[in-house]
Enzyme design. Structure first.
Site, PDB file in Angstrom:
ATOM      1  CB  SER A  97      -0.887  -0.036   1.250  1.00 31.88           C
ATOM      2  OG  SER A  97      -1.333   1.245   1.555  1.00 31.88           O
ATOM      3  CE  LYS A 157      28.645  -1.579   7.953  1.00 36.40           C
ATOM      4  NZ  LYS A 157      27.333  -1.872   8.539  1.00 36.40           N
TER       5      LYS A 157
HETATM    6  P1  FAD Z   1       8.288  -1.768   6.083  1.00 31.23           P
HETATM    7  O1  FAD Z   1       9.325  -1.069   5.319  1.00 31.23           O
HETATM    8  O2  FAD Z   1       7.569  -0.986   7.144  1.00 31.23           O
HETATM    9  O3  FAD Z   1       7.225  -2.291   5.037  1.00 31.23           O
HETATM   10  C1  FAD Z   1       5.921  -2.671   5.426  1.00 31.23           C
HETATM   11  C2  FAD Z   1       5.073  -2.872   4.195  1.00 31.23           C
HETATM   12  O4  FAD Z   1       3.799  -3.385   4.585  1.00 31.23           O
HETATM   13  C3  FAD Z   1       4.807  -1.600   3.398  1.00 31.23           C
HETATM   14  O5  FAD Z   1       4.883  -1.854   2.020  1.00 31.23           O
HETATM   15  C4  FAD Z   1       3.383  -1.255   3.776  1.00 31.23           C
HETATM   16  O6  FAD Z   1       2.728  -0.531   2.777  1.00 31.23           O
HETATM   17  C5  FAD Z   1       2.800  -2.659   3.915  1.00 31.23           C
HETATM   18  N1  FAD Z   1       1.564  -2.700   4.699  1.00 31.23           N
HETATM   19  C6  FAD Z   1       1.405  -2.517   6.024  1.00 31.23           C
HETATM   20  N2  FAD Z   1       0.091  -2.594   6.353  1.00 31.23           N
HETATM   21  C7  FAD Z   1      -0.578  -2.845   5.199  1.00 31.23           C
HETATM   22  C8  FAD Z   1      -1.962  -3.020   4.862  1.00 31.23           C
HETATM   23  N3  FAD Z   1      -2.934  -2.928   5.789  1.00 31.23           N
HETATM   24  N4  FAD Z   1      -2.284  -3.240   3.585  1.00 31.23           N
HETATM   25  C9  FAD Z   1      -1.335  -3.334   2.616  1.00 31.23           C
HETATM   26  N5  FAD Z   1      -0.011  -3.168   2.868  1.00 31.23           N
HETATM   27  C10 FAD Z   1       0.353  -2.922   4.141  1.00 31.23           C
HETATM   28  N6  FAD Z   1      18.197  -2.389   8.732  1.00 31.23           N
HETATM   29  C11 FAD Z   1      19.425  -2.637   8.289  1.00 31.23           C
HETATM   30  O7  FAD Z   1      19.712  -3.745   7.846  1.00 31.23           O
HETATM   31  N7  FAD Z   1      20.382  -1.664   8.333  1.00 31.23           N
HETATM   32  C12 FAD Z   1      20.151  -0.453   8.869  1.00 31.23           C
HETATM   33  O8  FAD Z   1      21.033   0.404   8.850  1.00 31.23           O
HETATM   34  C13 FAD Z   1      18.875  -0.186   9.401  1.00 31.23           C
HETATM   35  N8  FAD Z   1      18.578   0.983   9.993  1.00 31.23           N
HETATM   36  C14 FAD Z   1      17.349   1.156  10.557  1.00 31.23           C
HETATM   37  C15 FAD Z   1      17.083   2.300  11.319  1.00 31.23           C
HETATM   38  C16 FAD Z   1      15.852   2.452  11.960  1.00 31.23           C
HETATM   39  C17 FAD Z   1      15.602   3.648  12.809  1.00 31.23           C
HETATM   40  C18 FAD Z   1      14.842   1.468  11.799  1.00 31.23           C
HETATM   41  C19 FAD Z   1      13.500   1.639  12.441  1.00 31.23           C
HETATM   42  C20 FAD Z   1      15.089   0.358  11.045  1.00 31.23           C
HETATM   43  C21 FAD Z   1      16.341   0.172  10.439  1.00 31.23           C
HETATM   44  N9  FAD Z   1      16.634  -0.981   9.744  1.00 31.23           N
HETATM   45  C22 FAD Z   1      17.890  -1.208   9.294  1.00 31.23           C
HETATM   46  C23 FAD Z   1      15.597  -1.963   9.526  1.00 31.23           C
HETATM   47  C24 FAD Z   1      15.093  -1.898   8.111  1.00 31.23           C
HETATM   48  O9  FAD Z   1      14.603  -0.627   7.822  1.00 31.23           O
HETATM   49  C25 FAD Z   1      13.969  -2.916   7.952  1.00 31.23           C
HETATM   50  O10 FAD Z   1      14.375  -4.144   8.466  1.00 31.23           O
HETATM   51  C26 FAD Z   1      13.656  -3.137   6.528  1.00 31.23           C
HETATM   52  O11 FAD Z   1      13.430  -1.943   5.882  1.00 31.23           O
HETATM   53  C27 FAD Z   1      12.471  -4.042   6.390  1.00 31.23           C
HETATM   54  O12 FAD Z   1      11.305  -3.374   6.712  1.00 31.23           O
HETATM   55  P2  FAD Z   1       9.957  -4.131   6.424  1.00 31.23           P
HETATM   56  O13 FAD Z   1       9.900  -4.420   4.952  1.00 31.23           O
HETATM   57  O14 FAD Z   1       9.815  -5.262   7.358  1.00 31.23           O
HETATM   58  O15 FAD Z   1       8.823  -3.086   6.821  1.00 31.23           O
END
Ligand code: FAD
Length: 502
Positions: free
Chosen positions: A41, A80
């Protein structure tokens, strides 16, 4: 023998985790296990941070067949060689946790024991001088490998810094070309089968619905399926890792690009500095119990190397993990499965290893409990290993200049970490567990960097005659010095070698 049925896989979320899952599943299953659909989304968006990685990501990209030069060009990546930790042990002190090794293979015991022996004999050479990654990082140089040297010589390893949004877009292109169906839409409700609670349908805001057999929850901190729908609890580790907020902000970078991440400790947390080709990513990770948001922002903005490019973006989190990451027909990967602060850049790595685990344990029957138990057991061990490594950075400190540091320095730590610290203190040994992420050199770097000094080295290091030992270490040192001096500056390497393919 039971034959596997086709499983239609639905990935919820299109952040880094979702698109990594889509890409590797499409590549590995070649469309023969069932359909792969990803729902994301744009209205909700992604977390949008996560720019520093660790070396195993190279393996992930290689499995996908990604060309490194093209990848570096398209994601504005830089190389890195490790992480510099400033002010962690004491204010004014710094050390680098490098990738690769210190020195090379020696006989009976690891290199650092021989170095400890020489130091006890009065030799003042810094252990970092034997490490190619540290020597190159200090000089701002980079090359992907060491030229030939003495057999069993020092090993250089590296990872990347990249623009997280560009990496997700890169993988999205890859996965959709490999046959993954992308659906743009917001999931508004989730239907479960009455008899066993298995997820069956995801209903979207536009009235459509998506069905599947196996659901991969990559919905980020919301943990829409695993946490919210199946009610799997969260193991809170904030008593060990009290930082719960971050402010992220990009700033302009200069011509030179440092080939390492920097982590600078402040009074109630720390600040990251991640140099990319087109900018520097910065963020202040802090504990709201010890610092206000205003103070955190002032510290962040007061410690940037270039002009700010956007308003600081606030993020909130709790350190910990879901009690089980695979429950019924839902596997959570990425932030939906848990979060450990980015101090050692492990989140994207946790996504990668969870995906490899899932591929290795792809169920024949979705109801296979023993498979789920194995996945959950391995995930738990991995999270705890990384948790201990992170806690070590906070706990092993001399800092007593704020309530935050007084808390982390004196807090009780898990027995598993206490054992590792005692073992190193006694004879410089690192507790080994096969298959764990942080290898001996990583623990040695952080133990020594944080001021944990072994009382003695391993007696096996005395087996080598002293003149031989001096000669061998001086050969390693010489090899590192000459190799690093011949490496190009990091920016020059990128300009010369990393061009997008047409
Ligand atoms: P998100 O990026 O949050 O994606 C979630 C997805 O779910 C989105 O596409 C959203 O649209 C979708 N979604 C949610 N609810 C719904 C719904 N109801 N309907 C449809 N879609 C939905 N990791 C590293 O390896 N190195 C780093 O240096 C690093 N730095 C970071 C610093 C911070 C402060 C934070 C918080 C995190 C960091 N991370 C780092 C972690 C990294 O950002 C995440 O592990 C990585 O981006 C994976 O995120 P994700 O895909 O799990 O979640």
């Amino acid at each position: 023998m039971m034959k596997s049925k086709a499983h239609d896989i639905v990935i919820v979320g299109g952040g880094t985790a979702g698109w990594m899952a889509a890409a590797i599943l499409a590549k590995s299953t070649k469309g023969r296990l069932g359909r792969i659909t990803l729902i994301e989304s744009t209205e909700i968006g992604t977390v949008g941070v996560g720019e520093a990685t660790i070396p195993p990501i190279q393996f992930f990209n290689q499995l996908l067949g990604i060309d490194e030069r093209d990848f570096v060009a398209r994601t504005q990546a830089s190389f890195k060689l490790g992480i510099e930790f400033r002010n962690w042990h004491r204010k004014g002190q710094s050390y680098i946790h490098p990738f690769g090794t210190y020195g090379g293979n020696m006989d009976a015991v690891s290199f650092h024991h021989y170095w400890l022996r020489l130091r006890a004999l009065g030799d003042g050479t810094d252990i970092g001088d034997y490490c190619p990654a540290i020597a190159a990082a200090r000089q701002g140089r980079f090359a992907p490998e060491m030229p030939d040297g003495p057999p069993g010589g020092p090993v250089l390893a590296y990872a990347y810094h990249f623009d997280a949004a560009l990496y997700a877009a890169y993988l999205r292109d890859y996965a959709t070309r490999a046959g993954v169906t992308r659906i743009e839409g917001r999931i508004t409700s989730i239907r479960q089968r009455a008899e066993d609670g298995y997820v069956t349908h995801l209903d979207l805001a536009d009235g459509s619905s998506v069905t599947g057999d196996l659901f991969i929850d990559c919905s980020g901190f919301r943990s829409l399926l695993l946490g919210q729908t199946l009610g799997v609890g969260f193991k809170d580790w904030s008593r060990y890792l009290p930082c719960d907020r971050a402010l992220a902000v990009p700033c302009e970078g200069g011509e030179a690009i440092t080939p390492y991440t920097r982590s600078t400790a402040h009074t109630a947390g720390w600040q990251w500095r991640i140099p990319l080709q087109h900018r520097i990513g910065n963020g202040h990770v802090y504990s709201s119990a010890f610092m206000s948001d205003e103070e955190a922002e002032a510290i962040l903005l007061g410690n940037l190397d270039g002009k700010v490019q956007a308003d600081p973006r606030p993020l909130r989190f709790t350190a910990g993990r879901r009690e089980r990451c695979w429950e019924r027909n839902v596997v959570a990967i990425g932030l939906a499965s848990g979060f450990l602060e980015p101090l050692e850049s492990t989140s994207i790595h946790l996504v990668q290893t969870a995906l490899f685990r899932l591929l290795a344990l792809m169920p024949t029957d979705i109801k296979d409990q023993v498979t789920r138990d194995e996945f959950n057991r391995l995930t738990e061990a991995e999270y705890e290993h990384i948790r201990d490594f992170l806690i070590l950075h906070y706990h092993a400190t001399d800092r007593d200049d704020s309530d935050f540091w007084n808390y982390v320095r004196t807090m009780p730590v898990p027995d598993s970490l206490r054992h590792k610290m005692e073992l190193f203190r006694a004879r410089g040994r690192v507790a080994r567990v096969d298959g764990q992420l942080f290898v001996e050199a990583s623990w040695v770097a952080v133990f020594l960097g944080q001021g944990i000094e072994p009382i003695a080295y391993d007696p096996m290091a005395d087996v080598v005659r002293e003149p031989d030992l001096r000669q061998r270490l001086s050969r390693h040192l010489d090899h590192v010095r000459r190799s690093v001096a011949a490496m190009p500056l990091h920016r020059d390497f990128i300009n010369r070698h990393c061009k997008a393919s047409a």
